[in-house]
Design an enzyme around this catalytic site. Structure first.
Site, PDB file in Angstrom:
ATOM      1  N   GLY A 211     -35.923  29.048   7.706  1.00  0.00           N
ATOM      2  CA  GLY A 211     -36.127  28.658   9.112  1.00  0.00           C
ATOM      3  C   GLY A 211     -35.881  29.835  10.032  1.00  0.00           C
ATOM      4  N   ASN A 212     -35.735  29.566  11.304  1.00  0.00           N
ATOM      5  CA  ASN A 212     -35.378  30.613  12.269  1.00  0.00           C
ATOM      6  C   ASN A 212     -34.521  29.992  13.367  1.00  0.00           C
ATOM      7  OD1 ASN A 212     -37.188  29.708  14.505  1.00  0.00           O
ATOM      8  ND2 ASN A 212     -38.755  30.150  12.974  1.00  0.00           N
ATOM      9  N   HIS A 213     -34.073  30.825  14.305  1.00  0.00           N
ATOM     10  CA  HIS A 213     -33.082  30.357  15.289  1.00  0.00           C
ATOM     11  C   HIS A 213     -33.676  29.610  16.480  1.00  0.00           C
ATOM     12  CE1 HIS A 213     -29.852  32.315  13.253  1.00  0.00           C
ATOM     13  NE2 HIS A 213     -30.443  33.502  13.310  1.00  0.00           N
ATOM     14  N   SER A 214     -34.974  29.372  16.486  1.00  0.00           N
ATOM     15  CA  SER A 214     -35.565  28.687  17.643  1.00  0.00           C
ATOM     16  C   SER A 214     -34.966  27.283  17.781  1.00  0.00           C
ATOM     17  CB  SER A 214     -37.077  28.594  17.456  1.00  0.00           C
ATOM     18  OG  SER A 214     -37.617  27.694  18.394  1.00  0.00           O
ATOM     19  N   ALA A 280     -41.844  28.943  17.324  1.00  0.00           N
ATOM     20  CA  ALA A 280     -41.575  30.113  16.475  1.00  0.00           C
ATOM     21  C   ALA A 280     -41.996  29.723  15.054  1.00  0.00           C
ATOM     22  CB  ALA A 280     -40.100  30.480  16.530  1.00  0.00           C
TER      23      ALA A 280
END
Ligand code: CTP
Length: 412
Positions: A211-214, A280
């Site tokens: 995943g990512n931090h969005s 994102a």
């Protein structure tokens, strides 16, 4: 703009309360009708008679007036106002508002107002930065209230830092801009907008993902701004914990992966006149997610094979028809303007919103953002640090200018 507007001003107990005298005078000069409610603490800093004289109305403080045996009807006052402004707003009053406490007239009014609420915080810098205050500010923003940014400089304590009340003319300008937006005819009525927001989760196995931090905050703020202008919005939302706004004109489609987001974006794209890709999206996804949980076993290392995902925005750029406005985002850590401009060209966009990860208070997770909008004419419009909701308003204003230009090109 302020002629005849009914402004209810709340003044709370801060050394900056003296500025509210200038604020009342400026509002009255511009033709506004002003009623003032003060807390008991505010009266320690500024005598009510000053604000009563300047506003030409008695200043209210208590729910009841024992000497006159009258009751100050907080509901009536709350419904009277076109705008409720609290300036200065102390840490204490912000905390009460965030929790819904109503132990004085000002906070009782707050619980009954139906109009927009503007809060101009003022306090010492440590109080401002305290996680409790920041959490309250976050709650109040989430509730849709307009929090003016605090000023930085020398404070009454002698400390230097953030926490100063903005100057009265700045508060007046803020109020005017806000009322202008609120009273204008919705400028996107009947138009369908498509927004993507949040991260994507790419499964490694049934337990893990990439995943990512969005958080989805920026895309949700954009959705709010588009709804406020009357648009019909489809929000394709990745796994985000942030609640989408409640509106009959909003259709939320939840997705997990880049592939699902791609499928849903393509599904709704043909009917959308405005598309904003704030999500994102993962650029790579595990080639073959394991059907079972990957066991640690005796493995010394684990190699995952990733394959590229489809670039949604590029595909939308290819399919874009005349009359459709397509806006992307670019999150960069180096060569920001050049990289963003390249994305604008390569993905056939009408505009791109650049936000930098190097900027304090901007990007993932924050409630604020500093954006630069690049257009096809080669302009770069840089905006100061603002709440994500205010940055969203700037993006919507940019979209409106594009729609206006497209109409002009079409008819010429
Ligand atoms: N985007 C997309 N589909 C992808 C990746 C990105 O639609 N698979 C969109 C994003 O929603 C954003 C824009 O493309 O609006 C730019 O995303 P960004 O991550 O900044 O750039 P990339 O194109 O992925 O390029 P790079 O990661 O190399 O910077």
């Amino acid at each position: 703009m302020l002629q005849g507007r009914k402004i209810l001003l709340g003044v709370t107990g801060s050394i900056a309360a003296y500025k509210s005298a200038f604020l009342v005078r400026a509002l009255i000069k511009k033709g506004a009708e002003v009623r003032v409610v003060m807390t008991a603490a505010a009266e320690q800093f500024l005598p009510p008679v000053t604000l009563a004289t300047l506003s030409r109305h008695p200043v209210l403080r208590d729910l009841t007036e024992p000497t006159a045996a009258t009751w100050n009807n907080h509901i009536h006052l709350a419904h009277w106002a076109d705008l409720f402004v609290v300036a200065p707003a102390t840490a204490n009053t912000l905390a009460k508002m965030a929790c819904g406490l109503c132990d004085n007239l000002l906070t009782a009014i707050y619980l009954s107002v139906r109009c927009p609420v503007v809060l101009a915080p003022a306090m010492d810098t440590d109080m401002w930065h305290h996680p409790a205050t920041q959490a309250n500010v976050h709650t109040l923003r989430q509730r849709g209230h307009h929090l003016m940014p605090v000023e930085s400089g020398e404070l009454a304590s002698g400390l230097v830092g953030e926490g100063r009340l903005p100057e009265p003319d700045q508060i007046v300008a803020y109020i005017e801009e806000l009322l202008q937006k609120k009273t204008g005819v919705p400028r996107l009525e009947g138009l369908h907008a498509l927004v993507t927001a949040g991260p994507t989760h790419e499964p490694i196995d049934p337990v893990r993902y990439i995943g990512n931090h969005s958080t989805g905050k920026m895309g949700i703020a954009l959705t709010e701004a588009l709804l406020e202008e009357g648009a019909q919005v489809t929000l394709i939302l990745g796994p985000s914990a942030v609640a989408a706004p409640a509106s009959e004109r909003l259709h939320v489609v939840r997705v997990q992966t880049a592939k699902e987001m791609y499928q849903q974006a393509l599904r709704f794209f043909p009917d959308a006149q405005v598309v904003v890709m704030a999500a994102a999206v993962a650029d790579f996804t595990p080639h073959q997610p394991s059907a079972q949980k990957i066991k640690k076993g005796a493995q010394k290392e684990l190699t995952l094979t990733l394959q590229p995902t489809a670039d949604i925005l590029s595909e939308l750029g290819r399919q874009k028809k005349n009359g459709q406005v397509l806006v992307g985002f670019a999150l960069e850590t180096e060569n920001e303007l050049a990289n963003a401009r390249q994305k604008l060209e390569e993905k056939n966009l009408d505009g791109i919103v650049l936000n930098s990860l190097n900027e304090p208070g901007a990007g993932f997770g924050h409630d604020t953002n500093r954006i630069t909008i690049l257009d096809r004419e080669g302009h770069a419009h840089a905006f100061p640090l603002k709440s994500k909701r205010e940055a969203a308003d700037d993006i919507v204003t940019f979209i409106l200018s594009l729609l206006g230009r497209q109409t002009a090109e079409h008819t010429s």
